[in-house]
Design a protein around this motif. Sequence first.
Motif, short mmCIF file in Angstrom:
data_model
loop_
_atom_site.label_atom_id
_atom_site.label_comp_id
_atom_site.label_asym_id
_atom_site.label_seq_id
_atom_site.Cartn_x
_atom_site.Cartn_y
_atom_site.Cartn_z
N UNK A 14 -15.34 31.38 -15.01
CA UNK A 14 -13.38 30.67 -15.12
C UNK A 14 -12.41 31.18 -13.81
N UNK A 15 -12.73 32.38 -13.25
CA UNK A 15 -12.35 32.11 -11.67
C UNK A 15 -12.14 31.49 -10.84
N UNK A 16 -13.37 30.54 -10.76
CA UNK A 16 -13.51 29.84 -9.88
C UNK A 16 -12.53 28.03 -10.42
N UNK A 17 -12.34 28.08 -11.46
CA UNK A 17 -11.79 27.31 -12.14
C UNK A 17 -10.46 27.64 -12.64
N UNK A 18 -10.10 28.67 -12.75
CA UNK A 18 -8.77 29.36 -12.31
C UNK A 18 -8.58 29.23 -10.94
N UNK A 19 -9.32 29.07 -10.22
CA UNK A 19 -8.46 28.56 -8.30
C UNK A 19 -8.27 27.29 -8.61
N UNK A 20 -9.25 26.17 -8.54
CA UNK A 20 -9.26 24.99 -8.19
C UNK A 20 -7.76 24.07 -9.10
N UNK A 21 -7.82 24.93 -11.12
CA UNK A 21 -6.32 24.91 -11.85
C UNK A 21 -5.07 25.00 -10.61
#
Length: 113
Positions: A14-21
Amino acid sequence: SDFERTATTTEAYETEAQQKFDAESMQMKATIQIKDEHYLQIQGHMTQTEADLTMTEDNLRTADQLHADALETLEKLQASCVDASESYEERRQRRQQEIEALRQAHTILEDWK
């Protein structure tokens, strides 16, 4: 244990996805801003081009009217100059007679004083 590992893995994803987003969102906002500026430049250029076109059309109408007036004047002059019934020699002789008559009139006026 297994639940904690799943929770940790899920949080990491989720943290990685939020950073990509967030990164893609910032990139899209920058792209939108660039495209908005480009759009405004194009719109300004289009406005200037439309004004130039209007001025050019007005100039064309003016030139067409001047051309029509010149053709009309040419037609009037052609009748008296080119299509005249007397030749150049006849016109020259008539001018000479007129000049001689003016000289005689001048002499008479000079002698009268």
